[in-house]
Design an enzyme around this catalytic site. Structure first.
Site, short mmCIF file in Angstrom:
data_model
loop_
_atom_site.label_atom_id
_atom_site.label_comp_id
_atom_site.label_asym_id
_atom_site.label_seq_id
_atom_site.Cartn_x
_atom_site.Cartn_y
_atom_site.Cartn_z
N GLU A 150 -4.60 2.67 -1.56
CA GLU A 150 -3.52 2.59 -0.56
C GLU A 150 -2.17 2.34 -1.22
OE1 GLU A 150 -4.22 3.74 2.25
OE2 GLU A 150 -6.38 3.63 1.94
N HIS A 153 -0.57 5.44 -2.29
CA HIS A 153 0.08 6.17 -1.20
C HIS A 153 1.55 5.78 -1.06
CE1 HIS A 153 -2.82 8.76 0.72
NE2 HIS A 153 -3.71 7.79 0.84
#
Length: 193
Positions: A150, A153
């Site tokens: 994550e 990202h």
């Protein structure tokens, strides 16, 4: 409110995201909607750029993963770790372990594809939580992997970037189909075409 998840090929997935302010009037609604979207997609992590908002916010729920595993499969949860349910705001990974391991990863923005990725076994991350309290914590195993995925990202990086050129070449047609909406998921998605 469940938000649409942007598909592979969308420009926002390649942007380095900006920090958010504590008193951003839209932040609380964004986080609430992201949690609802994550669970609606049956995921374990979600970053703001995946819902087309290029800010440094991501969620990780490794608790559900832990609870859904058979006890003998929990080897990548270190002693005493039962997973986390956490919101990470303005995060920065401060340290990566030298020890690495390989495990399969997938992504809600890249449905129908999963590949092995090598990542550090543990990380130390600095962030503010949902109450904007400063945190510095060390995570290992599956939880550390989810956080790294994550975190990438919000840096404009996809797990596909860790694959070899040959591996990427073999996925070229499937990735095109995802970006054009020919391969879909069982949750709302926003495609590039």
């Amino acid at each position: 409110m469940i938000l649409s998840i942007v598909s592979y090929g969308h420009d926002v997935l390649r942007q380095k995201c900006i920090e958010v302010e504590q008193h951003d009037p839209e932040l609380e609604a964004l986080i609430t909607n992201m949690w609802e979207t994550l669970y609606g997609a049956d995921g374990c992590g979600l970053a703001a750029p995946q819902v087309n908002v290029p800010v440094r916010v991501f969620l990780v729920d490794s608790k559900l993963t832990y609870e859904s595993m058979a006890e003998e499969d929990r080897e990548y949860f270190y002693d005493g770790d039962t997973g986390i349910h956490e919101t990470f705001i303005n995060a920065r990974i401060a340290e990566y372990s030298e020890d690495t391991w390989i495990d399969e990863e997938g992504c809600l923005s890249i449905p129908a594809i999963a590949r092995d990725v090598e990542r550090p076994w543990s990380i130390t991350i600095e962030y503010v939580d949902r109450q904007f309290q400063p945190q510095r914590k060390t995570f290992s195993g599956i939880t550390a992997r989810m956080i790294q995925h994550e975190y990438d990202h919000i840096e404009g990086i996809l797990y596909l970037d860790y694959l070899t050129p040959r591996q990427k070449s073999l996925l070229k047609d499937k990735l095109r189909k995802i970006s054009e909406g020919e391969i879909t998921a069982e949750y709302p998605m926003k495609f590039t075409k």
